[in-house]
Design a protein around this motif. Structure first.
Motif, PDB file in Angstrom:
ATOM      1  N   SER A 132      42.322  42.364  53.079  1.00 60.66           N
ATOM      2  CA  SER A 132      43.659  42.471  53.669  1.00 60.66           C
ATOM      3  C   SER A 132      44.746  42.229  52.635  1.00 60.66           C
ATOM      4  O   SER A 132      45.788  42.885  52.647  1.00 60.66           O
ATOM      5  N   GLY A 133      44.518  41.291  51.729  1.00 59.53           N
ATOM      6  CA  GLY A 133      45.501  41.021  50.687  1.00 59.53           C
ATOM      7  C   GLY A 133      45.366  41.928  49.487  1.00 59.53           C
ATOM      8  O   GLY A 133      46.248  41.960  48.640  1.00 59.53           O
ATOM      9  N   ARG A 134      44.238  42.644  49.414  1.00 59.94           N
ATOM     10  CA  ARG A 134      43.969  43.562  48.317  1.00 59.94           C
ATOM     11  C   ARG A 134      44.007  42.843  46.973  1.00 59.94           C
ATOM     12  O   ARG A 134      44.743  43.215  46.058  1.00 59.94           O
ATOM     13  N   PHE A 135      43.202  41.778  46.884  1.00 63.10           N
ATOM     14  CA  PHE A 135      43.064  41.096  45.615  1.00 63.10           C
ATOM     15  C   PHE A 135      41.651  40.554  45.454  1.00 63.10           C
ATOM     16  O   PHE A 135      40.929  40.309  46.427  1.00 63.10           O
ATOM     17  N   LEU A 136      41.258  40.419  44.193  1.00 66.63           N
ATOM     18  CA  LEU A 136      40.003  39.787  43.812  1.00 66.63           C
ATOM     19  C   LEU A 136      40.303  38.368  43.363  1.00 66.63           C
ATOM     20  O   LEU A 136      41.387  38.085  42.831  1.00 66.63           O
ATOM     21  N   VAL A 137      39.352  37.462  43.590  1.00 63.92           N
ATOM     22  CA  VAL A 137      39.496  36.076  43.157  1.00 63.92           C
ATOM     23  C   VAL A 137      38.306  35.696  42.285  1.00 63.92           C
ATOM     24  O   VAL A 137      37.154  35.901  42.683  1.00 63.92           O
ATOM     25  N   VAL A 138      38.592  35.160  41.116  1.00 64.05           N
ATOM     26  CA  VAL A 138      37.565  34.573  40.261  1.00 64.05           C
ATOM     27  C   VAL A 138      37.819  33.072  40.269  1.00 64.05           C
ATOM     28  O   VAL A 138      38.855  32.615  39.774  1.00 64.05           O
ATOM     29  N   ASN A 187      30.559  41.391  36.244  1.00 59.41           N
ATOM     30  CA  ASN A 187      30.850  41.596  37.664  1.00 59.41           C
ATOM     31  C   ASN A 187      32.325  41.881  37.903  1.00 59.41           C
ATOM     32  O   ASN A 187      32.670  42.708  38.756  1.00 59.41           O
ATOM     33  N   LEU A 188      33.194  41.227  37.154  1.00 56.08           N
ATOM     34  CA  LEU A 188      34.620  41.482  37.321  1.00 56.08           C
ATOM     35  C   LEU A 188      34.965  42.902  36.889  1.00 56.08           C
ATOM     36  O   LEU A 188      35.755  43.593  37.555  1.00 56.08           O
ATOM     37  N   SER A 193      36.832  48.065  38.706  1.00 54.68           N
ATOM     38  CA  SER A 193      36.708  49.520  38.697  1.00 54.68           C
ATOM     39  C   SER A 193      36.584  50.074  40.115  1.00 54.68           C
ATOM     40  O   SER A 193      37.163  51.111  40.445  1.00 54.68           O
ATOM     41  N   GLN A 194      35.850  49.366  40.967  1.00 52.98           N
ATOM     42  CA  GLN A 194      35.687  49.798  42.352  1.00 52.98           C
ATOM     43  C   GLN A 194      36.985  49.689  43.147  1.00 52.98           C
ATOM     44  O   GLN A 194      37.218  50.464  44.074  1.00 52.98           O
ATOM     45  N   TYR A 195      37.808  48.703  42.791  1.00 52.10           N
ATOM     46  CA  TYR A 195      39.048  48.441  43.539  1.00 52.10           C
ATOM     47  C   TYR A 195      40.235  48.449  42.569  1.00 52.10           C
ATOM     48  O   TYR A 195      40.812  47.404  42.254  1.00 52.10           O
ATOM     49  N   PRO A 196      40.601  49.619  42.088  1.00 52.51           N
ATOM     50  CA  PRO A 196      41.625  49.713  41.040  1.00 52.51           C
ATOM     51  C   PRO A 196      43.025  49.298  41.483  1.00 52.51           C
ATOM     52  O   PRO A 196      43.881  49.037  40.631  1.00 52.51           O
TER      53      PRO A 196
END
Length: 326
Positions: A132-138, A187-188, A193-196
């Motif tokens: 929903s926020g369209r972000f990745l978290v590491v 992995n990042l 790449s999958q979620y540009p």
């Protein structure tokens, strides 16, 4: 005046009590506004947070050392949201299921894409996706196991990374990061790449904050093309490297928010006289306000965060809004 030995003793006290203290800490109430707002509306607001690189001024040299700027309630919500993600690193494994952080407003629907828990050198954390926020978290876990205490007190500096001349970092913090850096970067890279169109938030509390900063600088060397959509949020981060390291972080022009709650003593360690320096931009939680230090100072006086000039608090290390783990 405090002696170095007393500071080291207090440091060991933080390390030995960290997990239990965090369980019983009083965390600021969840701000209700974030529950009714779309995360996609809130996260972009982070780009409006002022920093030493983005402050709108004709001549930053005219800003006095230690200058502060209060941030809005919405911006404080963003900082608290990513503090919750930092807290989750202590407990989540392969699914987004934990007592507090995983129920924090704005984290709903988060998907764990990768989790690690390495025994030696010890390191734990995860990479997650918020659709929903369209972000990745590491997220990097802070001090959670006895085996991690040695990493905190191993304050010798070592050259790193090789691509940045003169940069030296805390050997103990680096050991736990390098034990997982290949899997984190691999992995990042795949997920980015999958979620540009996803932003990337690198987060961590305490020891995890130091490793998050290391990860950001590593990312700048290995995948600089991702920096334009990357943010750094840490809470209670100790000083992680020397001045060249701190300057290298600041030179990235990446929005970085290094949270300091009141007089959190962990943020004053290791000492500056040992050759350690903080990077920008400090977000100081002080007297019910959140202040950004928009012109860094060499002695961290903006946040009352010099080595010995202000009170020292262990409990403040666990008081960050949004941060809690069971």
């Amino acid at each position: 005046m405090l002696s170095i030995s007393s500071v080291v003793s207090a440091t060991l006290s933080i390390l030995s009590t960290a997990p239990e203290a965090a369980k019983t800490s009083v965390v600021s109430p969840v701000v209700s506004a974030i529950a009714s707002a779309a995360i996609s509306d809130i996260v972009p607001a982070v780009t409006q947070l002022p920093s030493s690189e983005t402050t709108n001024t004709a001549d930053t040299n005219n800003i006095p050392p230690g200058a502060q700027k209060e941030v809005s309630t919405q911006e404080q919500d963003v900082l608290a949201l990513f503090a919750a993600y930092s807290g989750a690193a202590y407990t989540v494994t392969d699914s987004w299921d934990c007592p507090y952080a995983c129920q924090y407003p704005g984290t709903e629907g988060t998907v764990i894409e990768h989790h690690w828990d390495v025994g030696f050198p010890p390191s734990a954390g995860y990479i997650a996706r918020n659709p929903s926020g369209r972000f990745l978290v590491v997220a990097f876990q802070g001090t959670g196991e006895t085996s991690q205490w040695a990493d905190n007190v191993n304050i010798a500096q070592t050259p790193w990374p090789a691509e940045i001349p003169g940069s030296r970092v805390h050997l103990g913090f680096l050991r736990g990061y390098t034990s997982v850096q290949d899997q984190v970067m691999t992995n990042l890279k795949s997920l980015a790449s999958q979620y540009p169109d996803y932003s990337i938030a690198i987060v961590g509390h305490s020891l995890g904050g130091a490793r998050a900063a290391l990860c950001l600088l590593d990312l700048s060397v290995k995948m600089p093309e991702l920096l334009s959509r990357t943010y750094l949020y840490t809470q209670g981060q100790p000083r992680t490297g020397n001045k060249q390291f701190a300057d290298a972080i600041d030179a990235l022009s990446v929005p970085t928010y290094r949270g300091v709650y009141e007089y959190d003593m962990a943020t004053r360690l290791p000492l500056t006289i040992m050759g350690y320096h903080h990077h920008s931009t400090e977000a100081w939680y002080h007297s019910n306000d959140t202040l950004l230090c928009i012109q860094p100072t060499t002695d961290d006086s903006c946040a009352g965060n010099g080595d010995f000039s202000h009170p020292l608090s262990i409990n403040d290390h666990f008081g960050y809004p949004g941060l809690k783990y069971e």
